[in-house]
Design a protein around this motif. Structure first.
Motif, short mmCIF file in Angstrom:
data_model
loop_
_atom_site.label_atom_id
_atom_site.label_comp_id
_atom_site.label_asym_id
_atom_site.label_seq_id
_atom_site.Cartn_x
_atom_site.Cartn_y
_atom_site.Cartn_z
N ALA A 24 0.13 11.50 -5.55
CA ALA A 24 1.57 11.62 -5.64
C ALA A 24 2.07 12.81 -4.83
N VAL A 56 -3.03 2.94 0.03
CA VAL A 56 -3.32 2.97 -1.40
C VAL A 56 -4.70 2.37 -1.60
N PRO A 98 -4.38 0.58 -8.87
CA PRO A 98 -4.00 1.99 -8.88
C PRO A 98 -3.51 2.40 -10.27
N PHE A 99 -3.67 3.68 -10.55
CA PHE A 99 -3.24 4.15 -11.86
C PHE A 99 -1.77 4.52 -11.85
N ASP A 100 -0.97 3.56 -11.46
CA ASP A 100 0.46 3.79 -11.47
C ASP A 100 0.96 3.86 -12.89
N VAL A 116 3.43 13.32 -2.02
CA VAL A 116 3.27 13.48 -0.58
C VAL A 116 4.48 12.86 0.09
N THR A 170 3.38 9.83 7.39
CA THR A 170 2.43 8.72 7.41
C THR A 170 1.62 8.68 6.12
N PRO A 171 2.13 7.91 5.17
CA PRO A 171 1.47 7.81 3.86
C PRO A 171 0.05 7.29 4.01
N MET A 226 0.83 -1.21 0.00
CA MET A 226 0.00 0.00 0.00
C MET A 226 0.86 1.26 0.00
N ALA A 227 0.27 2.37 -0.44
CA ALA A 227 1.04 3.62 -0.43
C ALA A 227 0.10 4.82 -0.51
N HIS A 228 0.55 5.87 -1.08
CA HIS A 228 -0.21 7.10 -1.10
C HIS A 228 -1.41 7.03 -2.03
#
Lengths: 162, 162
Positions: free
Chosen positions: B6, B16, B21-23, B8, B12-13, B1-3
Motif C-alpha cells: 500500500a 499485483v 491479494p489480502f485486500d 505507493v 509505475t505501480p 493488477m496493482a501495487h
DNA sequence: TATTGTTATACTCTATAACTATA
DNA sequence: TATAGTTATAGAGTATAACAATA
C-alpha cells in the motif's frame, strides 16, 4: 407455493410448507449460493440508509485506499470487473467528490486514483457499516470460527472455478 | 493488477501478486460471495456443451418434476422468482417441448405444469451434469463434510437475511 | 503492435405496475 | 376485492468491440 408432496396432478395443489422445502433444487450449491448472495447483498445495501453504501462503491474506495495511485485497470482487476465497468464507477465517485484522479507523468495513458478527504470519510463510515454487517453474518452462521471456515470454502471455490 | 503494497503513489505501480491479494475487500463475505457465486454459476453453465443447461432451466424442470401440476406462481415461489419472471421461462420451455401446460378445470385462472417426456430426458441429462458439478464443488471445498457444512452456512444466511 | 481509458452498444437477469380473466 | 398469468417497461450490472491517445 406448491404441493406438500410430489406426484399430485390434481386441480388444487396444496400449499407448500413455509420453511425451506426439501426440493431437489435446494440440494445444489449453485442455487443456495445464488439465494445467499442475493440476501447478503441486499442486507449490505440496507445496513444503513446511506445510498452510497453499495458494495461496488465500498470495494472501489477500499482498494484505492489500500493502493493509492492505482490505475483504473488495476482497480478493475482487484474488484473483478472490466475497465469499461470501472469507468462509470470512477466517474461517479469523482463527481461526488470522493475520488481524485491525476494523469500519469511517465505514462500519460493511465490515471492515478486517490481518495479525497471526503472519500476517506465515506470509507470510514462504510467500514463501520461493513463491520456491523460482517458481525450479523457471523451471528447468522453461528460462530466466528464457522464464518472463517465458510470464507475458506468461498476462497477455494473462487480459486478452482474463478 | 496493482501495487504489491500500500501507500505507493508513484508513476509505475508494481504488478499485483497473482494469488488472492489480502485486500480489505477480500476480507468481507459479501465480496467473496459474489465472486464465488459468479464462478460457480459460470462453471455450472459450462459443465456440458448443452446450451439448455442454465440454472434457471434446471431449477424449473426439477421443481415441476417434483410437483407435477404445479402452478406458475407456485413455481416462482419455489425458485425465488416473481411470476412475471416465470412467464417467459415457461414460454421458452413450452416452445422447446420440455414442458406441457394445462388450464385448471376448477380454477381456470391457473395452469398446471408438467414435464413432457422430452422434458424428463433433459432433466435426466441435467441431473448428471449437476451431479458432476456438485462433485467438483465438493472436491474444491475439500470434503463432503466440509461441503455439507458450507451448505448449512448458506442456509443460515438465507434464513436470516432472505 | 500493445495498452489505458472511453464510448457505444447489447446482453442477462430481474422486478414493478398495469392489465385481463377469472374467482 | 383478490388472485393467476401476461405484458410493457425499466433498471441493475455487466461485458465486448471499436476507438483515440499513448507507449
Amino acid at each position: 407455493m406448491a404441493h406438500d408432496d410430489a406426484a399430485v396432478a390434481g386441480d388444487t395443489p396444496d400449499p407448500v410448507p413455509q420453511d425451506t422445502p426439501f426440493d431437489e433444487v435446494s440440494s445444489h450449491v449453485v442455487f443456495r449460493l445464488r439465494l445467499a448472495h442475493e440476501a447478503v447483498f441486499r442486507a449490505f445495501a440496507q445496513e444503513t440508509n446511506d445510498p452510497d453504501l453499495k458494495p461496488r462503491v465500498f470495494s472501489a474506495l477500499s482498494v484505492i485506499a489500500q493502493y493509492p495511485g492505482i490505475s483504473q485497470s488495476d482497480l478493475g482487476a482487484h474488484i473483478g470487473r472490466d475497465k469499461s465497468t470501472v469507468t462509470p464507477l470512477i466517474a461517479e465517485l469523482i463527481a461526488s467528490g470522493h475520488v481524485a484522479r491525476e494523469q500519469g507523468s511517465s505514462d500519460r495513458r493511465s490515471f492515478h486514483l486517490t481518495l479525497t478527504s471526503l472519500g476517506h470519510d465515506l470509507l470510514h463510515r462504510q467500514r463501520q457499516s461493513a463491520r456491523r454487517h460482517e458481525a450479523r453474518i457471523a451471528a447468522a452462521i453461528g460462530t466466528s470460527e464457522a464464518k472463517a471456515e465458510f470464507m475458506r470454502s468461498l476462497d477455494r471455490l473462487i480459486a478452482v472455478f474463478g
